[in-house]
Design an enzyme around this catalytic site. Sequence first.
Site, PDB file in Angstrom:
ATOM      1  N   ASP B   8      17.345   3.700  13.862  1.00 49.08           N
ATOM      2  CA  ASP B   8      18.111   4.412  14.881  1.00 49.08           C
ATOM      3  C   ASP B   8      17.431   5.768  15.058  1.00 49.08           C
ATOM      4  OD1 ASP B   8      19.860   5.905  16.377  1.00 49.08           O
ATOM      5  OD2 ASP B   8      21.516   5.836  14.948  1.00 49.08           O
ATOM      6  N   LYS B  88      14.538  13.734  21.569  1.00 50.77           N
ATOM      7  CA  LYS B  88      14.875  12.547  22.368  1.00 50.77           C
ATOM      8  C   LYS B  88      15.212  12.899  23.819  1.00 50.77           C
ATOM      9  CE  LYS B  88      17.820   8.477  21.733  1.00 50.77           C
ATOM     10  NZ  LYS B  88      18.789   7.935  20.777  1.00 50.77           N
ATOM     11  N   GLU B 186      21.565   0.887  22.054  1.00 50.90           N
ATOM     12  CA  GLU B 186      22.431   1.364  20.970  1.00 50.90           C
ATOM     13  C   GLU B 186      23.840   0.754  20.980  1.00 50.90           C
ATOM     14  OE1 GLU B 186      21.660   5.500  21.540  1.00 50.90           O
ATOM     15  OE2 GLU B 186      19.670   5.280  20.685  1.00 50.90           O
ATOM     16  N   ASP B 208      29.727   4.867  23.430  1.00 52.52           N
ATOM     17  CA  ASP B 208      28.771   5.491  22.516  1.00 52.52           C
ATOM     18  C   ASP B 208      28.432   6.901  23.009  1.00 52.52           C
ATOM     19  OD1 ASP B 208      26.650   6.277  20.952  1.00 52.52           O
ATOM     20  OD2 ASP B 208      25.407   4.512  21.338  1.00 52.52           O
TER      21      ASP B 208
END
Lengths: 217, 620
Positions: B8, B88, B186, B208
Amino acid sequence: MTQAQCPSCARLQAPRLFCPDCGAPLAVELDYFTALGLSRRLTLDSGQLETLYHDLGRRLHPDRFANRRAAIRNASLNATALLTRAFRTLRDPVSRGLYWLELHGEKLAADNKRVPPELAEMIFEMQETLAQLRDAASGSKPERENLRAQVASAHQRVETMLQDALTELHGNFERWDASVNPNPDLLVQLKAILSRIAYLRTLARDLERALELHDLR
Amino acid sequence: MALIFGIDLGTTNSLIAVMEEGRPKVIPDPVSGDTMLPSVVALMPGAKVAVGKAAIALEPHLNVERDGRVSAAGLEADGQGAVIRSIKRYMGLGGDEVALQERHRYTFGDFSGPVVRFQVGQRTFTPPQISAEILRTLKAWGEAATGHKVERVVITVPAYFNDGQRQATKDAGRLAGLEVLRLVNEPTAASLAYGLHSMASGRVAVYDFGGGTFDISILNVKEGIFEVLATNGDTHLGGDDIDQAIVDLMLEGMSEAMRHDRQVWNSARRVAEEAKKCLSVQAETTLELRLPERTISRRLSRQELERLAQPMVSRTIQCCARALKDAGLTAAEIDAVVLVGGSTRMPLVRDEVERFFGREPLCSLNPDEVVALGAAVQAGVLMGKSGDMLLLDVVPLSLGIESMGGVMERLIHRNTTIPTIARERFTTAVDNQTHVDIHVLQGERELAKDCRSLARFKLGPLEPAPAGMARIEVTFLVDANGILNVTARDERTGREHSVDVKPSYGLTDEEIERMLEEAIDLGEEDLAQRLLIQARNDAEQILGALRKQLAEYGDLLEAAERGAIEALAARLAAAQSGSDRELIARLVDQLNDATTPFAHRIMEQAIKTALEKRSVEEVS
């Protein structure tokens, strides 16, 4: 149709999704009914269709061949993409009807592309209402609410007509499947219903969008 | 078969996990035992890198001045460096796509070009290179804990990541020496973890809300098949944005120079993050920001925080509504709602999600770990070890080409199950046309200019022919990673056509190759440099000690002995300023040997003197 060579055992096979000898996916082009192992019937049980799709997907998916040679992985990719397209096309009765026409060398004729006469007046009225709602963006609140209610009721009306048209479509599908030598009228009818549904869907979408836009303001 | 690991790669934290006896397990740092690696990378002079807590520890010392110069103790004097968080957010972005309000946080190379570049001293780094450092650390954790090489991995990405962001993630894996077998969305990964955990079936909504991204996915779970019906989200909406809102509140009324000061921003961001976490359990807290000249202190209540966060939470709920609509479902038809990501710890988020779906959300698995666990489950699927489970994901954004009049013509609609293929036939518009240009786009807008440019393809060269004679079939394939691949075939000859790809954003294959080579070269050069410095230091140490000893105890040596030692020392001093590490090392050893008797005599002398001194003291 030409034969396909299995990327795993190299045997030549009649076109299908899997090699019957070793179970590897084959890179072939198949019609959607054949891909799912169905006969070319217009009536389909959606539950059965989903089960078939899941069972075949489980065996074909690239995840099952992550450790195999590139040729096998590619065949799996192609076969899975074909299977998914087949499922999505056949799941919806309208796209299924259109695909079925295509398979039989037919398509919606030029006169099907024009607004169906029985809908012409209603479509014209609704476009008017939509234009008024757009123009009334700066108008008084009661005026806008009144127009919104009109659009909402038009939307309701179109949804009901869509349901009726779908019922009619299923009736037509059943008559096709039941007849050995179908009456040419059935084909004319099928095209007319599909064309009507296409218009009703577009109209429903426009009305929905207008309502969303209005509610966002 | 070699193990496949699940990673992850998060905005705030990153984790690595693996299947162990049929269950996914998160692998901790073998030294500290931490399961989460903060996604923070410190880039220092001399190609030195620190990741995680080590990078956070450097944060107060780096980025001190606006030009990124460093003068803190423990770092090379006058060196330059940067500590980079939330890398990210920058993955897959072009230089011009960096948000204006984020441009003062780091020193960027420039704001044009297909890839954003971070400037550190004379060097620039792209987001995949920086993410690769995080991956390398996780790789080391995995190898230390399992004793297996970490070479093949599954990496998770936000479901709403576009093609460029996905490609950048794969590039990061490649730069870290990993084979990325699969990118998994994800929320889908989270549903896999929950599926294995509780064998839930029915229609599941996965909400999420992480540090930097928001995703909502609606799935149909049935007999081990996890079929995504629709997905929506925002790849630049997360807990970071809520922190920023608190920072803005704290720095309200201050000068622009102050608000744009990196050190101030860094401290403020830390205070904001702490306060936000605190307000998930408490009703009120104090924001205290210590600056060199003054301290800003202010109360913050949960109510105030919720007012700040409300616009962002509302945006997530709008995404949920769109996803439901695309799935053709109403909120009442959802059987279970799953919460993932650190930001779902906020009571406001839980309340809003519960209100929208009309049911209490599930959060029985740790929201920080569930995505990594799911990545391990998918790794298990690829190893053939997760039974009959199968994931059918979708493409989050429509793909198409620019057609006449600058209109976006959709070839693959959003929420189409992947892998999927679309074929399109192209021909020439004028006689003897030698090439056909194709512009590939991604997005939901009607006009090409409003969609994101993915790539431009040049088909050809074509044989000279009248207009419309050429028949080229182009296949657009979106693979199970959600990444587009394009191939072209001449329909008449059946030959494959070469497709000259110019990606609009991101790195080209050649650039990645070069970075890989540079990394290896730099690694070796760096090591050689370090060894040389060490040898010089050793020489310096022994020569320095010798000078002192000769001055103090020179009379303990015969003239010939002293001559031999001094000759050796002179040779070493000469070698020391050169760069022959082995010569330096050899001379150090020789000098060591030559001075051993001398050292013994000095020792004896010292003992004798000490004894004499003591006896004198004893007497007196």
